[in-house]
Motif scaffolding. Structure first.
Motif, PDB file in Angstrom:
ATOM      1  N   TRP A  87       0.832  -1.201   0.000  1.00 43.17           N
ATOM      2  CA  TRP A  87       0.000   0.000   0.000  1.00 43.17           C
ATOM      3  C   TRP A  87       0.868   1.253   0.000  1.00 43.17           C
ATOM      4  N   ALA A  88       1.857   1.288   0.876  1.00 42.26           N
ATOM      5  CA  ALA A  88       2.731   2.474   0.937  1.00 42.26           C
ATOM      6  C   ALA A  88       3.475   2.662  -0.383  1.00 42.26           C
ATOM      7  N   GLY A  89       4.041   1.594  -0.915  1.00 39.67           N
ATOM      8  CA  GLY A  89       4.789   1.697  -2.170  1.00 39.67           C
ATOM      9  C   GLY A  89       3.928   2.128  -3.340  1.00 39.67           C
ATOM     10  N   ASN A  90       2.740   1.548  -3.436  1.00 34.98           N
ATOM     11  CA  ASN A  90       1.863   1.913  -4.548  1.00 34.98           C
ATOM     12  C   ASN A  90       1.263   3.301  -4.381  1.00 34.98           C
ATOM     13  N   ARG A  91       0.886   3.649  -3.174  1.00 36.87           N
ATOM     14  CA  ARG A  91       0.273   4.959  -2.960  1.00 36.87           C
ATOM     15  C   ARG A  91       1.272   6.091  -3.174  1.00 36.87           C
ATOM     16  N   TYR A  92       2.461   5.929  -2.657  1.00 36.22           N
ATOM     17  CA  TYR A  92       3.423   7.031  -2.667  1.00 36.22           C
ATOM     18  C   TYR A  92       4.439   6.956  -3.800  1.00 36.22           C
ATOM     19  N   TRP A  93       4.407   5.887  -4.592  1.00 36.74           N
ATOM     20  CA  TRP A  93       5.340   5.821  -5.709  1.00 36.74           C
ATOM     21  C   TRP A  93       4.619   5.466  -7.006  1.00 36.74           C
TER      22      TRP A  93
END
Length: 155
Positions: free
Chosen positions: A75-81
């Motif tokens: 989630w963090a990787g997809n949302r912020y990158w």
């Protein structure tokens, strides 16, 4: 410029954008795959040469836990990158959609372990990892489509 030339240029731009998005999604997914499978193998089989892991007798639950940990990273990787230009302003709503999509993904991945263990009677590290890899591929295709269509869209 002709209509055909404009359409060709537009199609090229769309394909380039989709390719970049898919590549970033793939990088995040590959790292999440390492977290997921590494976590699963440590939980079920332990450190190589040290005996079984703490969840050796409950591999389906271990699969769900390992996939859940990789979900947080994803989630963090997809949302912020990957989808940094497309994410919603309402983080809680987006996160809830992400969780729903990933619960289905967890069910797909854990389901392949269940099928392998309980229907086929296979219980080796190789059979578990083959089952999980197959489940991961199916779940990844499902996630890519649903992330683009429903989760990471601008408000």
């Amino acid at each position: 410029m002709s209509v055909l030339a404009l359409l060709t240029l537009r199609l090229r731009d769309v394909i380039r954008g989709l390719w970049r998005e898919a590549a970033r999604f793939g990088v995040v997914g590959a790292l999440a795959f390492v977290i997921d499978n590494g976590g699963y193998n440590l939980l079920v089989f332990g450190i190589p040469g040290a005996g079984g892991g703490p969840m050796h007798s409950v591999p389906v639950q271990a699969s769900a836990i390992a996939t859940g940990a990789s979900m947080i990273f994803s989630w963090a990787g997809n949302r912020y990158w990957t989808y940094r230009h497309r994410h919603r302003d309402k983080v809680a709503y987006e996160a809830a959609l992400f969780v729903v999509v990933n619960v289905v993904g967890i069910a797909i991945t854990a389901g392949t372990v269940f099928l392998s263990r309980h229907l086929l009677g296979l219980d080796s590290a190789l059979s578990d990892n083959v089952a999980r890899t197959f489940g991961w591929v199916v779940a990844t295709l499902f996630r890519f489509v649903t992330y683009r269509r429903y989760v990471f869209v601008s408000d």
